[in-house]
Design an enzyme around this catalytic site. Structure first.
Site, PDB file in Angstrom:
ATOM      1  N   LYS A  14      23.534  52.005  34.366  1.00 11.13           N
ATOM      2  CA  LYS A  14      24.176  52.351  33.097  1.00 11.13           C
ATOM      3  C   LYS A  14      23.856  51.335  31.989  1.00 11.13           C
ATOM      4  O   LYS A  14      23.556  51.724  30.866  1.00 11.13           O
ATOM      5  CB  LYS A  14      25.690  52.453  33.309  1.00 11.13           C
ATOM      6  CG  LYS A  14      26.470  52.923  32.111  1.00 11.13           C
ATOM      7  CD  LYS A  14      27.854  53.359  32.516  1.00 11.13           C
ATOM      8  CE  LYS A  14      28.632  52.253  33.213  1.00 11.13           C
ATOM      9  NZ  LYS A  14      29.299  51.327  32.272  1.00 11.13           N
ATOM     10  N   ARG A  89      38.639  54.255  29.109  1.00  6.54           N
ATOM     11  CA  ARG A  89      38.802  54.333  30.557  1.00  6.54           C
ATOM     12  C   ARG A  89      40.146  54.944  30.940  1.00  6.54           C
ATOM     13  O   ARG A  89      40.355  55.242  32.117  1.00  6.54           O
ATOM     14  CB  ARG A  89      38.731  52.933  31.140  1.00  6.54           C
ATOM     15  CG  ARG A  89      37.295  52.436  31.391  1.00  6.54           C
ATOM     16  CD  ARG A  89      37.371  51.439  32.383  1.00  6.54           C
ATOM     17  NE  ARG A  89      36.638  50.577  33.114  1.00  6.54           N
ATOM     18  CZ  ARG A  89      35.622  49.789  32.856  1.00  6.54           C
ATOM     19  NH1 ARG A  89      35.034  49.811  31.721  1.00  6.54           N
ATOM     20  NH2 ARG A  89      35.153  48.979  33.724  1.00  6.54           N
ATOM     21  N   ARG A 128      21.735  44.592  45.973  1.00  7.39           N
ATOM     22  CA  ARG A 128      22.039  43.640  44.905  1.00  7.39           C
ATOM     23  C   ARG A 128      22.961  42.526  45.435  1.00  7.39           C
ATOM     24  O   ARG A 128      22.770  41.353  45.120  1.00  7.39           O
ATOM     25  CB  ARG A 128      22.745  44.385  43.759  1.00  7.39           C
ATOM     26  CG  ARG A 128      22.779  43.623  42.477  1.00  7.39           C
ATOM     27  CD  ARG A 128      23.667  44.313  41.455  1.00  7.39           C
ATOM     28  NE  ARG A 128      23.140  45.558  40.932  1.00  7.39           N
ATOM     29  CZ  ARG A 128      23.809  46.360  40.080  1.00  7.39           C
ATOM     30  NH1 ARG A 128      25.021  46.035  39.678  1.00  7.39           N
ATOM     31  NH2 ARG A 128      23.280  47.472  39.650  1.00  7.39           N
ATOM     32  N   ARG A 134      26.397  37.803  47.224  1.00 11.04           N
ATOM     33  CA  ARG A 134      27.809  38.192  47.112  1.00 11.04           C
ATOM     34  C   ARG A 134      28.252  38.816  48.433  1.00 11.04           C
ATOM     35  O   ARG A 134      28.343  40.037  48.583  1.00 11.04           O
ATOM     36  CB  ARG A 134      27.992  39.171  45.949  1.00 11.04           C
ATOM     37  CG  ARG A 134      27.802  38.464  44.625  1.00 11.04           C
ATOM     38  CD  ARG A 134      27.581  39.445  43.504  1.00 11.04           C
ATOM     39  NE  ARG A 134      28.697  40.365  43.326  1.00 11.04           N
ATOM     40  CZ  ARG A 134      28.826  41.142  42.261  1.00 11.04           C
ATOM     41  NH1 ARG A 134      27.934  41.091  41.300  1.00 11.04           N
ATOM     42  NH2 ARG A 134      29.840  41.960  42.160  1.00 11.04           N
ATOM     43  N   ARG A 145      35.155  50.792  45.588  1.00 10.58           N
ATOM     44  CA  ARG A 145      34.988  50.653  44.144  1.00 10.58           C
ATOM     45  C   ARG A 145      34.477  51.975  43.533  1.00 10.58           C
ATOM     46  O   ARG A 145      34.912  52.400  42.465  1.00 10.58           O
ATOM     47  CB  ARG A 145      33.995  49.519  43.844  1.00 10.58           C
ATOM     48  CG  ARG A 145      34.163  48.914  42.463  1.00 10.58           C
ATOM     49  CD  ARG A 145      33.099  47.882  42.151  1.00 10.58           C
ATOM     50  NE  ARG A 145      33.052  46.805  43.124  1.00 10.58           N
ATOM     51  CZ  ARG A 145      31.949  46.114  43.444  1.00 10.58           C
ATOM     52  NH1 ARG A 145      30.803  46.392  42.862  1.00 10.58           N
ATOM     53  NH2 ARG A 145      31.996  45.155  44.329  1.00 10.58           N
TER      54      ARG A 145
HETATM   55  P1  AMP Z   1      32.963  46.444  33.296  1.00  5.51           P
HETATM   56  O1  AMP Z   1      31.844  45.477  33.168  1.00  5.51           O
HETATM   57  O2  AMP Z   1      32.857  47.584  32.316  1.00  5.51           O
HETATM   58  O3  AMP Z   1      33.159  46.947  34.696  1.00  5.51           O
HETATM   59  O4  AMP Z   1      34.300  45.669  32.899  1.00  5.51           O
HETATM   60  C1  AMP Z   1      34.680  44.495  33.570  1.00  5.51           C
HETATM   61  C2  AMP Z   1      36.181  44.294  33.472  1.00  5.51           C
HETATM   62  O5  AMP Z   1      36.602  44.228  32.107  1.00  5.51           O
HETATM   63  C3  AMP Z   1      37.011  45.448  34.050  1.00  5.51           C
HETATM   64  O6  AMP Z   1      37.198  45.318  35.424  1.00  5.51           O
HETATM   65  C4  AMP Z   1      38.324  45.301  33.284  1.00  5.51           C
HETATM   66  O7  AMP Z   1      39.105  44.240  33.796  1.00  5.51           O
HETATM   67  C5  AMP Z   1      37.832  44.899  31.905  1.00  5.51           C
HETATM   68  N1  AMP Z   1      37.580  46.109  31.075  1.00  5.51           N
HETATM   69  C6  AMP Z   1      36.384  46.532  30.580  1.00  5.51           C
HETATM   70  N2  AMP Z   1      36.528  47.654  29.856  1.00  5.51           N
HETATM   71  C7  AMP Z   1      37.850  47.963  29.896  1.00  5.51           C
HETATM   72  C8  AMP Z   1      38.649  49.022  29.366  1.00  5.51           C
HETATM   73  N3  AMP Z   1      38.090  50.021  28.638  1.00  5.51           N
HETATM   74  N4  AMP Z   1      39.968  49.004  29.614  1.00  5.51           N
HETATM   75  C9  AMP Z   1      40.540  48.018  30.320  1.00  5.51           C
HETATM   76  N5  AMP Z   1      39.868  47.010  30.880  1.00  5.51           N
HETATM   77  C10 AMP Z   1      38.532  46.966  30.670  1.00  5.51           C
END
Ligand code: AMP
Length: 195
Positions: A14, A89, A128, A134, A145
């Site tokens: 993505k 989200r 990965r 990891r 997940r």
């Molecule tokens: P991501 O890289 O998009 O998976 O985001 C990493 C972390 O940032 C997530 O696990 C959330 O803790 C926080 N986060 C990112 N986008 C959002 C969102 N739209 N709403 C709430 N938390 C977010």
């Protein structure tokens, strides 16, 4: 002016597609996850607040996330369009985005949904995890997940589908090929980069 959302599971490329679409359309790719990580790294007030949630694998509260996006979309570069990645989200965030766009007299052009075969995505994420050392990313954790992603994304996709905005694209294949698929599907809806 093109306004897009990009939704897709972890491991489906993505981030890469977000960059490529951003370049093709000449619009900023705005990732809430990236903005939160930047703030955590720089130990800003927002970062300190977000970190406690991120460390637990939880969502940052809607009020905080919504304020962040409202502010970011008010910047000049986003007035020419944007690609949002990782937002909205939650239903509350969908409503907030509708409100922000409605107040500006604009709306989304399309929601690009990247799909990918679960077993293939699990293979990629395991690979990965090994490369990045990891060890806690076991197959069970990764499958969980992905299940959480499906569960949380489904209502948003249903909502945007009912508005006829969703363009679903198979995310497996060469990077260029996937980008071409997305651009072709968007062009069918008359959503194309200006030449
Ligand atoms: P991501 O890289 O998009 O998976 O985001 C990493 C972390 O940032 C997530 O696990 C959330 O803790 C926080 N986060 C990112 N986008 C959002 C969102 N739209 N709403 C709430 N938390 C977010």
């Amino acid at each position: 002016m093109t306004r897009l959302l990009l939704i897709g599971p972890p491991g489906a490329g993505k981030g890469t597609q977000a960059e490529r679409l951003s370049a093709a359309f000449g619009i900023p790719a705005i990732s809430t996850g990236d903005i939160f990580r930047f703030n955590v790294k720089n130990e800003t007030e927002l970062g300190k607040l977000a970190k406690s949630f991120m460390d637990r694998g939880e969502y940052v509260p809607d009020s905080v996330t919504n304020d962040l996006v409202r502010d970011r979309l008010s910047h000049d570069d986003a007035k020419q369009g944007f690609l949002l990645d990782g937002y909205p989200r939650t239903a509350d965030q969908v409503a907030e985005l509708d409100d922000i766009l409605g107040a500006a007299g604009t709306s989304l052009d399309a929601v690009v949904l990247i799909t990918a075969d679960t077993d293939e995505v699990v293979r990629r994420l395991l690979d990965r995890a090994v490369k990045q050392g990891r060890a806690d990313d076991t197959e069970d954790v990764i499958r969980h997940r992905l299940a959480v992603y499906e569960e949380q994304t489904e209502p948003l996709v249903a909502d945007y589908s009912s508005r006829n905005l969703v363009v679903a694209i198979d995310g497996l294949g060469a990077i260029e090929e996937v980008t071409d698929r997305i651009l072709a599907a968007l062009a069918e809806r008359n959503v194309s980069p200006r030449v």
